[in-house]
Design an enzyme around this catalytic site. Structure first.
Site, PDB file in Angstrom:
ATOM      1  CE1 TYR A 111      -3.669   2.567   0.917  1.00 28.03           C
ATOM      2  CE2 TYR A 111      -1.943   3.503   2.280  1.00 28.03           C
ATOM      3  CZ  TYR A 111      -3.172   3.614   1.666  1.00 28.03           C
ATOM      4  OH  TYR A 111      -3.893   4.774   1.780  1.00 28.03           O
ATOM      5  CD1 TRP A 113      -0.587   7.846  -1.452  1.00 24.28           C
ATOM      6  CD2 TRP A 113      -0.581   9.393  -3.058  1.00 24.28           C
ATOM      7  NE1 TRP A 113      -1.686   8.637  -1.265  1.00 24.28           N
ATOM      8  CE2 TRP A 113      -1.710   9.605  -2.231  1.00 24.28           C
ATOM      9  CE3 TRP A 113      -0.368  10.257  -4.128  1.00 24.28           C
ATOM     10  CZ2 TRP A 113      -2.615  10.643  -2.464  1.00 24.28           C
ATOM     11  CZ3 TRP A 113      -1.267  11.292  -4.339  1.00 24.28           C
ATOM     12  CH2 TRP A 113      -2.381  11.469  -3.518  1.00 24.28           C
TER      13      TRP A 113
END
Length: 769
Positions: A111, A113
């Site tokens: 997980y 960006w």
């Protein structure tokens, strides 16, 4: 000779200036009206001492220490190895774990960006690789909006993110609205970013246009600067975690005075009678009136009553920021904000109604969406198991335990191999000391990283990856109607490779290389995805061919126009002809489905639940300050904490913490002093900024400082650098969403004194070459 090349990042588009292969500087794109200062600071980090230059393996793991119960992760030295040996170790571990424990023992719910780019999506590449290899345990929802993602489909229906095309855009608000009430504020710093890339920043100018058109703003937040100065917003400093109580008090005032939109509630909503009974105290004998709300929230009773009147008399928008749902019972302010907007009378009218996440990124409220853009093809995961994203520590510590989640019972799997790519769990997870203990449980942790951040230091095998400046791609941001070229600006540092190349070579070793690459090179993949997008959009988009696109540096996409499915205007006009995708076809003020789950922490309608930690609770006697760990202004989460802009924001090398002068004076804290922020979960050092922009009783310490434990491996040890997640609780919002509750944390602050320990966050671990 200097060359100028376009750069696309999550915080905007820039121009890289390169001389003889060396990155000289990064400049804002000339057509960006509000460029982010994060971009130029990337130069500092490009070749700093923290770069991972070669594959490295933790010494204890390589030496064959027991791989279960080994406590050295995070404190051990590393040994650099060649790529052939590193890939052999990773491939061998994947084979061993799958054969002995099954595919579900591999965790690929990586997980984060990562970086911009349609093809070089770190999670997309990882999950394609693992799915083709047999499958993996995945994670669901996000740390940013887990409570919202779970509760909104019950309340207004549709995909969790579909609300973004159903709420009024800023230009609509400027044209039609009169009043914006923002619970959690509209911090302009957050609009620097957009997942996937951003051609130009527009939120600032759109907000200014609203104010110039006469729209009035109310900022309901413990932080005054959560709205831009030019908005001249009225500040209502609310006690953190009490937004739901404030909304209930406003709703009660509307109801008893007959100001609510009875017609809309009757035709377009279901269950309002059940909720009204709760408001009036029929269920528990406690009317949720303005006086009741004032005692909880710290707001003036007259202010709440006046806000109720103004919301119903004017074309209004009720906005709720993501921050308020990252807390105990975080589903409630989201749900209640929808109900409040439905009561106020502007729901489904031009420029009015409800919305969430405005200014959280430069996308929400800017445009309702963009045409689809091709990305790395997903492969169905053969393993059905998943965990809620914020329950990773619970899973590692308590395999086999069952938990509730959105009406289901989940059994937490036993994870033997964690493969993390494109994120930093030691940034976004709560109670980092607990996570560090949990992180010792799996046999092996593999990480792809460009820098020796905390996640790399807590891994067993670290594979160095190229950054977004070191590979070719194209970018397409969330709701941003623009494509941006991403040429390779410079060669990868050291022996770094792209995520795709690493997975391609691993897949070849494991027997499915052709299936993974489809016999395309990376450059061919990027061209293929662009041309696939161009073909799908057809003549309406008029995109140039790929070579021309690269020469231009980008191309616009056609904007999306409505109406969009589930629109509130259509619902108001004719609910029978335009039902919402909910069980009733209407807004569910009372949800029979949620009620049927029988959760004691999430009833069938919006409800006030006292948080586990808040300024009105018993725990405040020991820790009397509420910690707001919001998003930073100087970086994206923890990305480029080692960049120049983030480093410049530090105070004596520590993350700044903002304290009200009254609280500072009571503790003998001077502006610029280094302080210890602590509770019974941990403590960290930070640099004090004294400002009345935070209300008394509140301190602000933004997330993202790389965790720097004073004694690595010792639970509870002091963090030298200022990471607030050594202080936050690893506790779910509720049994409905299992989301994180980072903003429900109390702390105390005291001067630290001298001498100060050195900050080692950006230093690599001990490495044997």
């Amino acid at each position: 000779m200097e060359r100028r090349m376009p750069v696309a990042t999550h915080w905007g588009s820039f121009v890289a200036v390169v001389d003889s292969g060396r990155l000289v500087r990064i400049e804002p794109a000339p057509d960006d009206p509000a460029p982010s200062p994060i971009g130029p600071g990337m130069v500092t980090a490009a070749d700093d001492a923290a770069r991972v230059l070669r594959p490295a393996v933790r010494k204890g793991w390589l030496d064959g220490l027991p791989r279960t119960g080994d406590r050295a992760r995070g404190a051990d030295a590393f040994v650099e190895v060649g790529w052939d040996e590193a890939l052999g170790l990773v491939g061998g571990e994947l084979r061993r774990v799958r054969e002995r424990y099954g595919d579900a023992a591999v965790f690929g719910g990586s997980y984060g960006w990562a970086s911009a780019g349609a093809f070089h999506s770190a999670q997309g590449q990882l999950q394609r690789f693992l799915a083709l290899g047999g499958g993996y345990t995945d994670s669901r929802n996000t740390y940013s909006t887990a409570a919202l993602e779970v509760v909104l489909p019950h309340v207004i229906g549709g995909h969790p993110w579909s609300y973004q095309s159903r709420m009024p855009m800023w230009d609509e608000i400027a044209e039609h609205a009169e009043l914006v009430v923002a619970f959690g504020g509209l911090a302009l710093k957050n609009s620097q970013i957009n997942p996937g890339g951003l051609a130009r920043h527009r939120t600032r100018d759109l907000q200014r246009r609203c104010r110039d058109a006469g729209v009035r703003f109310v900022n309901v937040s413990p932080i005054r600067s959560d709205t831009a100065d030019f908005l001249d917003a009225e500040w209502l400093p609310v006690v953190p975690n009490t937004d739901t109580a404030a909304m209930l008090g406003i709703a009660h005032t509307m109801l008893v005075n007959g100001w609510h939109d009875e017609d809309f509630l009757r035709r377009c909503c279901t269950g309002f009678d059940r909720f009204a009974d709760y408001l009036l105290g029929g269920a528990d004998g406690v009317p949720k009136d303005a006086a009741w709300a004032a005692r909880i929230t710290g707001l003036d009773r007259a202010a709440l009553t006046g806000l109720a009147r103004r919301l119903t008399e004017r074309r209004s928008v009720v906005m709720v920021n993501y921050a308020v749902q990252r807390a105990d019972h975080g589903e409630q302010p989201i749900w209640m904000s929808v109900v409040l907007a439905a009561m106020a009378g502007s729901m489904g009218r031009p420029g009015g109604g409800w919305g969430a996440g405005y200014a959280t990124m430069d996308a929400t409220g800017v445009a309702p969406g963009r045409p689809p853009v091709a990305s790395v093809p997903a492969v169905p995961n053969p393993v059905p198991d998943f965990i809620p994203v914020a329950r990773i520590a619970d899973t590692l510590l308590h395999p086999g335990r069952t938990i509730d989640y959105d009406g289901r019972r989940l059994t937490l799997p036993e994870l033997r191999l964690v493969y993390w790519c494109g994120g930093n769990p030691f940034h976004h997870h709560q109670d980092l000391h607990r996570l560090a203990r949990a992180w010792q449980a799996p046999d092996t942790v593999v990480v792809h990283e460009a820098w020796w951040n905390t996640s790399a230091k807590f891994a067993d095998i670290v594979l160095p990856v190229a950054t977004g400046l070191e590979r070719e791609d194209f970018a397409a941001g969330f709701s941003d109607p623009h494509l941006t070229a991403m040429p390779k600006v410079r060669e990868p540092a050291g022996e770094s490779r792209t995520d795709h190349r690493i997975f391609a070579e691993l897949a070849e070793r494991l027997g499915y290389g052709t299936e993974f690459t489809e016999s395309r090179t990376e450059s061919e993949w990027v061209r293929h995805l662009y041309e696939q997008t161009r073909s799908a959009l057809g003549e309406a988009a008029a995109l140039p061919d790929y070579d021309e696109f690269r020469r231009r540096g980008g191309a616009p996409l056609p904007p999306l126009t409505g109406p969009f499915p589930g629109g509130f205007a259509e619902l108001r006009a004719d609910p029978a002809a335009h039902p919402l995708p909910t069980p009733s076809g209407r807004i569910e003020v009372f949800s029979a489905e949620i009620d049927s789950f029988g959760y004691d922490d999430c009833a069938g309608h919006p409800t006030w639940y006292e948080p586990a930690e808040w300024l009105g609770g018993e725990r405040a006697g020991r820790f009397p300050l509420h910690l707001v760990s919001n998003q930073p202004a100087s970086r994206l989460h923890s990305q480029y904490d080692n960049g120049g802009h983030s480093l410049d924001s530090k105070i004596r090398g520590r993350e700044p913490v903002t304290i009200n002068p009254l609280d500072a004076a009571a503790r003998g804290i001077a502006d610029g002093a280094v302080v210890r922020v602590f509770n019974d979960r941990g403590g960290c050092l930070a640099g004090a900024i004294l400002s009345d922009e935070v209300m008394p009783g509140v301190v602000r310490l933004s997330t993202g400082a790389w965790w720097d434990p004073d004694q690595p491996g010792l639970s509870g040890t002091l963090d030298r650098h200022g990471n607030p997640n050594v202080l936050t609780a690893d506790r779910p919002c509720s049994r409905l969403s299992q989301g994180p509750s980072a903003l429900s944390a109390l702390v105390e602050v005291e001067p630290h004194g001298e001498p100060l320990p050195d900050v080692r966050a950006f230093a690599p671990p001990e490495i044997e070459r």
